[in-house]
Scaffold this motif. Structure first.
Motif, PDB file in Angstrom:
ATOM      1  N   LYS A  42       0.834  -1.210   0.000  1.00 51.13           N
ATOM      2  CA  LYS A  42       0.000   0.000   0.000  1.00 51.13           C
ATOM      3  C   LYS A  42       0.869   1.261   0.000  1.00 51.13           C
ATOM      4  O   LYS A  42       0.600   2.212  -0.733  1.00 51.13           O
ATOM      5  CB  LYS A  42      -0.936  -0.012   1.212  1.00 51.13           C
ATOM      6  N   VAL A  43       1.912   1.264   0.829  1.00 50.93           N
ATOM      7  CA  VAL A  43       2.807   2.426   0.884  1.00 50.93           C
ATOM      8  C   VAL A  43       3.529   2.599  -0.449  1.00 50.93           C
ATOM      9  O   VAL A  43       3.639   3.708  -0.989  1.00 50.93           O
ATOM     10  CB  VAL A  43       3.831   2.265   2.032  1.00 50.93           C
ATOM     11  N   ALA A  44       4.016   1.487  -0.993  1.00 49.07           N
ATOM     12  CA  ALA A  44       4.787   1.553  -2.240  1.00 49.07           C
ATOM     13  C   ALA A  44       3.942   2.041  -3.409  1.00 49.07           C
ATOM     14  O   ALA A  44       4.411   2.837  -4.235  1.00 49.07           O
ATOM     15  CB  ALA A  44       5.384   0.181  -2.556  1.00 49.07           C
ATOM     16  N   THR A  45       2.699   1.594  -3.497  1.00 41.83           N
ATOM     17  CA  THR A  45       1.862   2.020  -4.621  1.00 41.83           C
ATOM     18  C   THR A  45       1.571   3.518  -4.569  1.00 41.83           C
ATOM     19  O   THR A  45       1.508   4.180  -5.605  1.00 41.83           O
ATOM     20  CB  THR A  45       0.532   1.237  -4.644  1.00 41.83           C
ATOM     21  N   ASP A  46       1.436   4.059  -3.347  1.00 43.88           N
ATOM     22  CA  ASP A  46       1.196   5.501  -3.225  1.00 43.88           C
ATOM     23  C   ASP A  46       2.407   6.303  -3.700  1.00 43.88           C
ATOM     24  O   ASP A  46       2.262   7.329  -4.366  1.00 43.88           O
ATOM     25  CB  ASP A  46       0.882   5.858  -1.764  1.00 43.88           C
ATOM     26  N   ILE A  47       3.607   5.835  -3.354  1.00 44.13           N
ATOM     27  CA  ILE A  47       4.828   6.565  -3.709  1.00 44.13           C
ATOM     28  C   ILE A  47       5.205   6.351  -5.167  1.00 44.13           C
ATOM     29  O   ILE A  47       5.582   7.285  -5.869  1.00 44.13           O
ATOM     30  CB  ILE A  47       5.994   6.143  -2.793  1.00 44.13           C
ATOM     31  N   LEU A  48       5.070   5.115  -5.638  1.00 42.62           N
ATOM     32  CA  LEU A  48       5.551   4.763  -6.974  1.00 42.62           C
ATOM     33  C   LEU A  48       4.505   4.923  -8.066  1.00 42.62           C
ATOM     34  O   LEU A  48       4.849   4.945  -9.255  1.00 42.62           O
ATOM     35  CB  LEU A  48       6.060   3.312  -6.976  1.00 42.62           C
ATOM     36  N   GLY A  49       3.243   5.010  -7.666  1.00 36.43           N
ATOM     37  CA  GLY A  49       2.187   5.146  -8.670  1.00 36.43           C
ATOM     38  C   GLY A  49       1.962   3.887  -9.478  1.00 36.43           C
ATOM     39  O   GLY A  49       1.583   3.944 -10.647  1.00 36.43           O
TER      40      GLY A  49
END
Length: 834
Positions: A42-49
């Motif tokens: 969840k954190v990674a998808t927010d940062i990486l798009g």
């Protein structure tokens, strides 16, 4: 419904994830992807798009492992730590779940080759520790192996270092980070990732023992730091954090250097910003980076680029060392053909400092090793050019060691243009290893056999669409379109049915497949073994290569100073310790190089402690006051760093610190108004300047009422001149003409002004600084040039006339210069504006 049983792979994932801190994202290697699960995803998808998906209700996302560098860069820039979990056994031979382990944790301060680092700037990880009244600092650049410590009881020195080196990460003891004062120091001085570590790793006994074991020595006496308790605590804490918590290889960190703050001029963050030493104040000027670093940087190597930045932000304060640099620069200025030859060779040297660090940490690829070989080939030529020069160039040449055997090994073993990845093959040069050549021949002959086999089968069967193909699942096979199925021989064995074709194998094809694939796999494996041995032999010379890199960086910067002196018409300054500063036809190094700059008008400057200790400079806005006082500061810094200076001639007395109070800016985030920032900067100057300091003041007291401002400015000027412990050389640009009367009552104050040609309502700036004081500020004329409406200009002129009528007292003297009465009159009425 019974709960679904967890797979062995997910059980393995959870076990590894539990061992990591909460603020770390786990890159879990699955085949050709790094997968992230649960909150990490969840954190990674927010940062990486990237897209968040689910499998069996488990949130997950993934990235291709070969493209991980770009994703890592974005995550660490967002302040996230990333743990890299690799498959540590071959999936083809693994029984059950493939074994995996975290091989390293990537943070902003420990980036090596994951992202493209700025070649001209170090990527430091800092350690901070306080022991009694001493602050210890350690700086580690994992990408180069550079490691140094410094100790000071001066908080300003610590703050200046943190701002100067801009570490990407700062490690602090948990207990000290909890102290408000210490936390404020770390937070205020650096905009980096702050990491709290266990207190015991910073304690003297633990840190000392850890450092001794790392460097494999019985004592740290050889490094000259045994008594530096605070600095050793910071160093021990940093090394423990990087090696044990981040699991990084530190084998290339072979030395620890000690820096003494007294050896350098102190350039704090305010001064570096106001003088635009490495970054422009106005971010809109990116088309031309209006900084001193940009003007001076014509370095040929990455090592030189990083060192130039260091010398600029940390000029020397030692007369002998400064003159030694000037001697070397002068030698090259007087021999231009020699300078060109030296710079040509330097241009062929790659970033060996970072190359050997990557090779030493086993992340170096074939191109790194090849680049290392090409760079080492240049060392004997550089050494020969430096020999017999009789300056520090000769001593730097003596510090360079040629490595002909390693150069020969790399040249004979590695091809000229190797692939980036060993798995692609073709890294080792033909003729270097007999067995490898035989395996390659077998693979090549096998490919020829396949072409001949396809042609013969087409002729034998009459099937013109017959193709011999290969994939990872089936190996080699024969593919025939369905329109020819009736012609397929009985000896063909069906392997797969497609929509439009059938795939077959034959015993003959299967037998040859084993020969071909076996040869290719064995050749790539043997190449890996050979390359590993070449890399191992390179690492044996790691310390020598690091010493060579350090020497090359210094030679490069000195050669750059010589090239800039010739290109920009700089002169050698005469350095002394008498406190005098005498510049003839000085220029602003940056302004004169601006693409759209008008012809630069040079000016003289004289400062001493007797008659010209404080110079008050008056004149209109845009006339050049600010440029003038800044150019004196820049010339002083350039001279101390070892560079020639933009002037016809210059005599520079040693300066311990350059202070600046320039412009108007606020800091609303910390509740500081423009005037508060101005007063805090002024307080810093008055509390810390010495008779050996140089002070540049561009307006004081402009952020409050006129009377308050004049009062403060006058008092500051008096303090600078009358305080015996102060008396620092000062340039004071101001619009308060009242201050010029200080020259009437103080013998060490002089007035200078900027010449202006006035004709009617127009003015022409002549840019020349001359003795005397301006009689007015020409603010209304400047406002007219800026385009204010005529009605506003006319009304402002009327108001100015009325205000000026009350400027002088009955005796014709400026009111501010009169002695203050012992007792102020009560009930003094407020004067009407007009």
């Amino acid at each position: 419904m019974a709960e679904k049983k967890e797979t062995p792979m997910m059980a393995q994932y959870r076990s590894i994830r539990r061992e990591l801190p909460e603020d770390t994202i786990l890159f879990f290697r699955l085949g050709d992807f790094y997968e992230m699960f649960f909150d990490d995803a969840k954190v990674a998808t927010d940062i990486l798009g990237i897209t968040l998906t689910k499998r069996h209700s488990t949130p997950m996302c993934g990235i291709p492992y070969h493209a991980a560098a770009g994703y890592l860069e974005r995550l660490v820039k967002a302040g996230v730590k990333v743990a890299i979990c690799e498959q540590i056994e071959d999936p083809a031979t693994a029984k059950g779940c493939v074994k995996r382990a975290v091989t390293r944790i990537v943070t902003p301060g420990t980036i090596l080759d994951e992202v493209v680092l700025d070649g001209n700037q170090n990527n430091f990880l800092a350690g901070l520790f306080r022991s009694k009244d001493q602050f210890g600092m350690a700086m580690l650049d994992l990408s180069t192996g550079e490691f140094w410590i410094e100790e000071s009881n001066d908080v300003a020195s610590v703050q200046a270092n943190l701002s100067r080196y801009a570490p990407a990460e700062c490690v602090v003891a948990e207990e000290q980070l909890a102290e408000p004062a210490f936390a404020a120091l770390a937070m205020e001085a650096t905009n980096t990732l702050l990491t709290a570590c266990e207190d015991w790793t910073f304690e003297h006994s633990s840190a000392n023992d850890y450092l001794q074991r790392h460097f494999d020595v019985h004592s740290l006496e050889g490094f000259g730091c045994t008594s530096m308790t605070a600095a050793l605590g910071a160093a021990g804490g940093v090394l423990y954090y990087v090696k044990n918590e981040l699991r990084r290889n530190l084998s290339h960190v072979r030395n620890i250097r000690v820096k003494n703050p007294q050896d350098y001029m102190l350039v704090d963050e305010t001064t570096a910003t106001n003088l635009e030493l490495v970054a422009p104040i106005n971010s809109n000027r990116q088309a031309y980076k209006a900084t001193l670093l940009n003007v001076l940087d014509s370095t040929s190597t990455a090592m030189g680029g990083r060192l130039l930045r260091e010398w600029l932000l940390r000029p020397l304060n030692n007369l002998e060392q400064i003159n030694a640099r000037h001697d070397a620069v002068e030698l090259m200025v007087n021999n231009q053909s020699y300078l060109r030859s030296l710079r040509d060779i330097l241009g062929d040297i790659k970033d060996v400092e970072r190359l050997i660090s990557r090779i030493g940490s086993t992340s170096g690829n074939p191109r790194d090793v090849r680049a290392m070989g090409v760079s080492l080939q240049q060392m004997p030529m550089v050494k020969a050019l430096l020999s017999g020069k009789g300056t520090i160039l000769e001593s730097l040449g003596n510090g360079i060691t040629a490595l002909p055997e390693l150069v020969a090994l790399i040249d004979t073993a590695i091809v000229d243009e190797p692939p980036l990845n060993m798995k692609d093959g073709g890294v080792i040069r033909t003729g270097y290893h007999d067995e490898l050549d035989e395996l390659r021949d077998a693979a090549t002959l096998g490919r020829k056999w396949l072409a001949d086999f396809q042609a013969s089968e087409i002729e034998r069967t009459g099937i013109k669409s017959l193709k011999v193909r290969h994939n990872k699942v089936f190996g080699y096979y024969i593919e025939i379109s369905k329109s020819y199925l009736a012609d397929v021989p009985e000896t063909y064995l069906r392997k797969q049915t497609l929509v439009n074709a059938e795939r077959y194998i034959t015993p003959e094809l299967k037998e040859y497949e084993n020969k071909i694939l076996g040869a290719q796999e064995r050749s790539i494996g043997l190449e890996q073994e050979i390359f590993t041995e070449v890399r191992r032999q390179a690492v044996e010379h790691l310390e020598t290569i690091q010493r060579n890199a350090l020497a090359i960086g210094q030679v490069d910067v000195l050669a750059t100073f010589a090239e800039r002196a010739l290109s920009n018409n700089y002169a050698r300054p005469t350095m002394s310790d008498d406190g005098r500063l005498d510049i003839h036809d000085g220029r602003h190094a940056v302004v004169e190089r601006m693409p759209d700059a008008e012809r630069f008008v040079p000016n003289d400057t004289k400062l001493d402690r007797e008659t010209h200790q404080l110079i008050i400079i008056t004149g209109p806005n845009m006339a050049g006051k600010s440029t003038y006082i800044r150019q004196v500061a820049l010339i002083t810094i350039m001279a101390h760093m070892g560079s020639f200076v933009p002037a016809a001639s210059a005599e520079i007395g040693l300066v311990d610190r350059v202070f600046t109070r320039v412009g108007a800016s606020d800091d609303l985030a910390r509740g500081r108004s423009t005037f508060m920032v101005e007063m805090q900067e002024t307080a810093n100057i008055l509390n810390n300047a010495t008779p050996k300091s140089l002070i540049v003041l561009d307006e004081i007291g402009r952020g409050t009422s006129t009377f308050d401002g004049i009062s403060i400015a006058w008092s500051v000027a008096e303090f600078l001149c009358k305080n015996p412990a102060m008396q620092a050389k000062t340039l004071f640009a101001t619009h308060y003409h009242e201050l010029t009367d200080l020259a009437l009552i103080l013998p060490n104050v002089q007035n200078f002004c900027v010449l202006v040609k006035e004709k009617g309502h127009t003015i022409t700036f002549l840019r020349k600084i001359v003795p005397g004081s301006a009689d007015k500020s020409y603010g209304i004329q400047v406002a007219r040039l800026a385009g204010l409406p005529d009605e506003v200009i006319e009304r402002a002129t009327d108001i100015l006339t009325n205000l000026e009528e009350g400027e002088f007292g009955d005796a014709g003297q400026p009111k501010i210069a009169k002695k203050r009465p012992h007792k102020l009159k009560a009930n003094v009425s407020q004067l009407d504006l007009f």
